[in-house]
Design a protein around this motif. Structure first.
Motif, mmCIF file in Angstrom:
data_model
loop_
_atom_site.group_PDB
_atom_site.id
_atom_site.type_symbol
_atom_site.label_atom_id
_atom_site.label_comp_id
_atom_site.label_asym_id
_atom_site.label_seq_id
_atom_site.Cartn_x
_atom_site.Cartn_y
_atom_site.Cartn_z
ATOM 1 N N ILE A 196 -4.010 106.686 47.743
ATOM 2 C CA ILE A 196 -4.732 106.644 46.461
ATOM 3 C C ILE A 196 -3.737 106.469 45.315
ATOM 4 O O ILE A 196 -3.938 105.633 44.427
ATOM 5 C CB ILE A 196 -5.600 107.913 46.277
ATOM 6 C CG1 ILE A 196 -6.750 107.868 47.303
ATOM 7 C CG2 ILE A 196 -6.137 108.010 44.845
ATOM 8 C CD1 ILE A 196 -7.470 109.186 47.493
ATOM 9 N N ASP A 197 -2.625 107.215 45.349
ATOM 10 C CA ASP A 197 -1.573 107.056 44.328
ATOM 11 C C ASP A 197 -1.060 105.619 44.302
ATOM 12 O O ASP A 197 -0.829 105.046 43.239
ATOM 13 C CB ASP A 197 -0.384 107.993 44.611
ATOM 14 C CG ASP A 197 -0.708 109.463 44.351
ATOM 15 O OD1 ASP A 197 -1.754 109.739 43.724
ATOM 16 O OD2 ASP A 197 0.081 110.317 44.778
ATOM 17 N N ILE A 241 -2.599 102.834 45.288
ATOM 18 C CA ILE A 241 -3.605 101.913 44.746
ATOM 19 C C ILE A 241 -3.644 102.050 43.213
ATOM 20 O O ILE A 241 -3.685 101.053 42.488
ATOM 21 C CB ILE A 241 -5.009 102.184 45.355
ATOM 22 C CG1 ILE A 241 -4.988 102.023 46.888
ATOM 23 C CG2 ILE A 241 -6.073 101.308 44.714
ATOM 24 C CD1 ILE A 241 -4.786 100.640 47.437
ATOM 25 N N GLN A 242 -3.567 103.286 42.732
ATOM 26 C CA GLN A 242 -3.554 103.498 41.278
ATOM 27 C C GLN A 242 -2.298 102.899 40.647
ATOM 28 O O GLN A 242 -2.335 102.444 39.510
ATOM 29 C CB GLN A 242 -3.666 104.996 40.957
ATOM 30 C CG GLN A 242 -5.068 105.532 41.227
ATOM 31 C CD GLN A 242 -5.159 107.049 41.143
ATOM 32 O OE1 GLN A 242 -4.180 107.766 41.244
ATOM 33 N NE2 GLN A 242 -6.378 107.536 40.971
ATOM 34 N N ALA A 243 -1.208 102.877 41.402
ATOM 35 C CA ALA A 243 0.042 102.303 40.892
ATOM 36 C C ALA A 243 -0.008 100.776 40.872
ATOM 37 O O ALA A 243 0.805 100.141 40.229
ATOM 38 C CB ALA A 243 1.223 102.770 41.748
ATOM 39 N N LYS A 288 5.410 100.741 41.138
ATOM 40 C CA LYS A 288 5.365 100.836 39.668
ATOM 41 C C LYS A 288 6.450 99.974 39.034
ATOM 42 O O LYS A 288 6.194 99.255 38.057
ATOM 43 C CB LYS A 288 5.506 102.295 39.233
ATOM 44 C CG LYS A 288 4.264 103.120 39.558
ATOM 45 C CD LYS A 288 4.438 104.582 39.168
ATOM 46 C CE LYS A 288 3.182 105.366 39.529
ATOM 47 N NZ LYS A 288 3.401 106.814 39.521
#
Length: 120
Positions: free
Chosen positions: A91-92, A94-96, A67
């Motif tokens: 998943i976190d 990739i979302q970041a 991030k």
């Protein structure tokens, strides 16, 4: 010119393994970091083409580091490295903003495939 890579992992032997795989395949490992906080500083200093980022590290974990790096450079290319069974964290990540992930223990072919895809 060889693509530059920053290798981030709290385990020195993991950094060595990744460095070895990348170097043998024509990539230039320009730096290493043992935690997310150091990774963010090194990213700003070295501006590598790619970062391989461990998820679980002391001080600042890989997701927080992704991030922070993406905030500094939205076009940063980052691949997460995770141990088995960390799907939720992947998943976190990739979302970041991570582009891909590779699972430990590393398969050299998979590392090179993920790096090549991220740099395309």
């Amino acid at each position: 010119m060889a693509k530059s890579v920053l290798v981030v992992d709290d385990a020195a032997f993991m950094r060595m393994m990744i460095k070895d795989i990348l170097s043998k395949n024509g990539y230039n490992v320009v730096g290493e970091a043992e935690n997310g906080a150091v990774a963010v500083e090194k990213f700003k200093e070295l501006k590598p083409d790619l970062v391989t980022m461990d998820i679980t590290m002391p001080d600042m974990d890989g997701i927080a580091a992704v991030k922070a790096i993406k905030e500094f450079d939205p076009s940063a290319r980052i691949i997460m490295c995770s141990a088995m069974g960390q799907q939720a964290m992947v998943i976190d990540a990739i979302q970041a903003g991570a582009r891909d992930f590779i699972v430990k223990p590393f398969q050299p072919e998979r590392v090179i495939e993920a790096v090549g895809k991220a740099l395309d």
